[in-house]
Design an enzyme around this catalytic site. Structure first.
Site, short mmCIF file in Angstrom:
data_model
loop_
_atom_site.label_atom_id
_atom_site.label_comp_id
_atom_site.label_asym_id
_atom_site.label_seq_id
_atom_site.Cartn_x
_atom_site.Cartn_y
_atom_site.Cartn_z
CE LYS A 279 10.34 6.40 9.37
NZ LYS A 279 10.49 5.38 8.31
CB SER B 289 9.47 10.73 8.34
OG SER B 289 8.69 11.76 8.90
CB SER C 84 -0.91 0.02 1.23
OG SER C 84 -0.15 0.10 2.42
CE1 TYR D 40 7.19 6.98 11.08
CE2 TYR D 40 7.23 9.38 11.12
CZ TYR D 40 7.20 8.19 10.42
OH TYR D 40 7.18 8.22 9.04
#
Length: 269
Positions: free
Chosen positions: A155, A138, A13, A151
């Site tokens: 990262k 990100s 996806s 998160y």
């Protein structure tokens, strides 16, 4: 990309699926990985039906043996690896004081260790082809996003790993790209974990106003072809934010706090 063998994790996806379609259209041979075997089968049928050479391998990148198998199956079918796109990832939204530590560990297992595992086993083959390692990261890997401690931490860790890998291989011909798409329309926020590890469900952001996954895939393809070091997409929430974080970090912290606090159902409220 014609006849290049490209592995894409998280390919069922969002950005991963968009990359699969874009890279296939450019003539690449694809090895696609994701946890959802049913979705992978649908994608294999779609791309194979269009005449593309595709291998699918159900893979949980948080499991080392799954990653090892993904690389082995790819080499068995295609005989080489030219590009590894570490795209599989999960997000979260909760204040650290409310967060169960198991959630943070899960973020690290998927986002950081998934990248490490796949890269470790693909590296010998990538060195042979002087290929590319890509980390789909990100803006959270450049600045600490409030409400996203796990998160951002995962990262930042990915960046440290990939930057060091690049330096170690300055004379081997290995290309390392860190790509930060910015906010992209995808299901990553719907699947984001809350403080107790349950799925967030509804996205707190206006998905229709974000860059599409297809546009990100096109930018990513060009960055791989040109062997860029870094790809930062979007201006205000991307390039400008990263630039200001180097020269005016206190301002960026205030802006990030204000921006995230305005989200619907923000954990700051």
């Amino acid at each position: 990309m014609k006849n290049k063998v490209i592995i894409i994790t998280g390919a069922s996806s969002g950005i991963g699926l968009a990359c699969a379609r874009d890279f296939a259209a450019r003539g690449a041979k694809l090895s696609l990985a994701a946890r959802n075997g049913n979705k992978l089968s649908e994608i294999e049928k779609e791309l194979s039906g269009a005449g593309h050479d595709v291998l699918v391998t159900p893979t949980d990148v948080s499991k080392e043996e799954d990653c090892k198998m993904l690389i082995a199956q790819t080499v068995k079918k295609f005989g080489k690896i030219d590009v590894l796109v570490n795209n599989a990832g999960i997000s979260m939204r909760a204040l650290f004081k409310d967060l169960e530590l198991s959630v943070l560990k899960q973020l690290m297992d998927v986002n950081f260790w998934g990248t490490v595992y796949c890269t470790k086993y693909a590296l010998p083959h990538l060195l042979e082809t002087k290929g590319s390692v890509v980390g789909v990261s990100s803006i959270a890997g450049f600045i600490g996003l409030p409400g996203r401690t796990g998160y951002s931490a995962s990262k930042f860790a990915m960046h440290g790993f990939l930057q060091t890998l690049r330096t170690e291989n300055l004379r081997t011909g290995l290309h390392v790209l860190i790509a930060a798409p910015g906010f992209t329309a995808s299901n990553v926020r719907k699947a984001a974990l809350t403080a107790d590890g349950s799925n967030q469900g509804d996205t707190p952001r206006a998905e229709d106003k974000m860059m599409s996954a297809e546009e990100v895939a096109s930018h990513l393809a060009r960055a791989i072809i040109k062997r860029k070091r870094t790809l930062i997409l979007t201006f205000k929430e991307g390039k400008l934010t990263v630039f200001l974080s180097k020269w005016w970090p206190s301002l960026v912290e205030k802006l990030a706090y204000s921006h995230m606090a305005k989200e619907p159902d923000s954990p700051f409220k």
